[in-house]
Design a protein around this motif. Structure first.
Motif, mmCIF file in Angstrom:
data_model
loop_
_atom_site.group_PDB
_atom_site.id
_atom_site.type_symbol
_atom_site.label_atom_id
_atom_site.label_comp_id
_atom_site.label_asym_id
_atom_site.label_seq_id
_atom_site.Cartn_x
_atom_site.Cartn_y
_atom_site.Cartn_z
ATOM 1 N N ARG A 3 -5.123 3.248 -14.688
ATOM 2 C CA ARG A 3 -4.703 4.105 -13.428
ATOM 3 C C ARG A 3 -5.417 5.488 -13.623
ATOM 4 N NH1 ARG A 3 0.575 1.455 -11.441
ATOM 5 N NH2 ARG A 3 -0.339 -0.683 -11.262
ATOM 6 N N ALA A 29 -4.666 -2.112 5.262
ATOM 7 C CA ALA A 29 -4.028 -1.675 4.000
ATOM 8 C C ALA A 29 -5.432 -1.160 3.008
ATOM 9 C CB ALA A 29 -3.152 -2.561 3.352
ATOM 10 N N TYR A 30 -6.544 -1.935 3.034
ATOM 11 C CA TYR A 30 -7.529 -1.602 2.139
ATOM 12 C C TYR A 30 -8.087 -0.039 2.463
ATOM 13 C CZ TYR A 30 -12.354 -1.767 0.417
ATOM 14 O OH TYR A 30 -13.463 -1.353 -0.416
ATOM 15 N N LYS A 32 -6.376 2.232 4.070
ATOM 16 C CA LYS A 32 -5.415 3.151 3.926
ATOM 17 C C LYS A 32 -5.582 3.661 2.345
ATOM 18 C CE LYS A 32 -2.654 2.171 8.046
ATOM 19 N NZ LYS A 32 -1.308 1.618 8.531
ATOM 20 N N ALA A 33 -5.617 2.433 1.736
ATOM 21 C CA ALA A 33 -5.445 2.753 0.215
ATOM 22 C C ALA A 33 -6.495 3.605 -0.445
ATOM 23 C CB ALA A 33 -5.463 1.203 -0.538
ATOM 24 N N LEU A 36 -5.456 7.028 0.672
ATOM 25 C CA LEU A 36 -4.422 7.503 0.118
ATOM 26 C C LEU A 36 -4.993 7.790 -1.417
ATOM 27 C CD1 LEU A 36 -1.323 7.722 -0.688
ATOM 28 C CD2 LEU A 36 -1.627 5.478 -1.329
ATOM 29 N N HIS A 37 -5.864 7.097 -2.308
ATOM 30 C CA HIS A 37 -6.138 7.385 -3.544
ATOM 31 C C HIS A 37 -7.162 8.525 -3.564
ATOM 32 C CE1 HIS A 37 -3.534 4.743 -5.768
ATOM 33 N NE2 HIS A 37 -3.714 4.045 -4.680
ATOM 34 N N LEU A 159 -8.863 -1.786 -6.907
ATOM 35 C CA LEU A 159 -7.787 -1.842 -6.355
ATOM 36 C C LEU A 159 -6.827 -2.184 -7.234
ATOM 37 C CD1 LEU A 159 -8.820 -3.619 -3.210
ATOM 38 C CD2 LEU A 159 -8.135 -1.279 -3.400
ATOM 39 N N VAL A 164 -2.917 -0.847 -6.305
ATOM 40 C CA VAL A 164 -2.895 -1.216 -4.800
ATOM 41 C C VAL A 164 -2.331 -2.404 -4.802
ATOM 42 C CG1 VAL A 164 -4.182 -1.493 -2.906
ATOM 43 C CG2 VAL A 164 -4.557 0.572 -4.052
ATOM 44 N N ARG A 165 -1.320 -2.906 -4.019
ATOM 45 C CA ARG A 165 -0.979 -4.003 -3.703
ATOM 46 C C ARG A 165 -0.846 -4.184 -2.105
ATOM 47 N NH1 ARG A 165 4.466 -5.674 -6.738
ATOM 48 N NH2 ARG A 165 3.459 -7.343 -5.533
ATOM 49 N N MET A 166 -1.480 -5.449 -1.640
ATOM 50 C CA MET A 166 -1.455 -5.711 -0.213
ATOM 51 C C MET A 166 -0.275 -6.761 0.008
ATOM 52 S SD MET A 166 -5.369 -5.041 0.501
ATOM 53 C CE MET A 166 -6.516 -4.073 -0.290
#
Length: 175
Positions: A3, A29-30, A32-33, A36-37, A159, A164-166
């Motif tokens: 991480r 979500a992909y 957005k992730a 976000l990151h 991911l 990341v968790r979808m």
């Protein structure tokens, strides 16, 4: 899982996701992730990739134009990146198995710049490309990354490394 690793995304990470695995309508979500990151300083790309993405006049280029902050696409103009790119370009040209057209294709693309920026700034590269060290017509991003000690991973690995968790809600929403 790692991480603490920072990722530099190749154009195909966006294009393949948009066209196949993580379409905007199917898996927001992909996208957005990724943003976000980026906000956590873990995900970015470079200006050359942005140019490639904007060539298409589609939802992906719209997302890049309207939703992605300018800070996402790093510039490759600093001396350390330029020097690293020069070393990479010299190595590519020295590969006797590559056709001259492969050299020209490499020089006009973003891959060398991705590896140079990643090497100079401590990033791993994220790409769907597959290694093909014996190819005569193309030099693949994973092969260049490997030659210069840059980690290259596929998007699912990135991911997972980022945590990341979808996931779906327990109960599907009424339609």
């Amino acid at each position: 899982m790692n991480r603490d690793r920072k990722y530099l995304l190749d154009a195909d990470t966006f294009m393949t996701a948009h066209r196949q695995h993580y379409r905007f309508s199917f898996c927001p979500a992909y996208w957005k992730a990724i943003l976000l990151h980026h906000g956590n300083d873990s995900v970015a790309s470079i200006g050359q990739v942005r140019k490639e993405l904007l060539r298409g006049k589609d939802a992906l280029s719209g997302w890049v134009t309207n939703d992605v902050p300018e800070s996402f696409f790093k510039e490759t103009t600093d001396a350390k990146v330029q020097q690293t790119y020069s070393t990479i370009a010299k190595w590519v040209v020295s590969q006797p198995h590559l056709a001259p057209a492969a050299h020209a294709k490499f020089a006009s693309g973003a891959d060398g710049w991705l590896v140079a920026y990643a090497k100079a700034n401590g990033y791993a590269v994220c790409s769907y490309e597959v290694s093909a060290p014996e190819s005569k017509s193309n030099i693949k991003l994973p092969d260049v990354a490997n030659q210069f000690g840059v980690i290259c991973v596929k998007p699912p690995e990135m991911l997972e490394d980022l945590g990341v968790r979808m996931i779906l809600p327990r109960k599907a929403p009424d339609t």
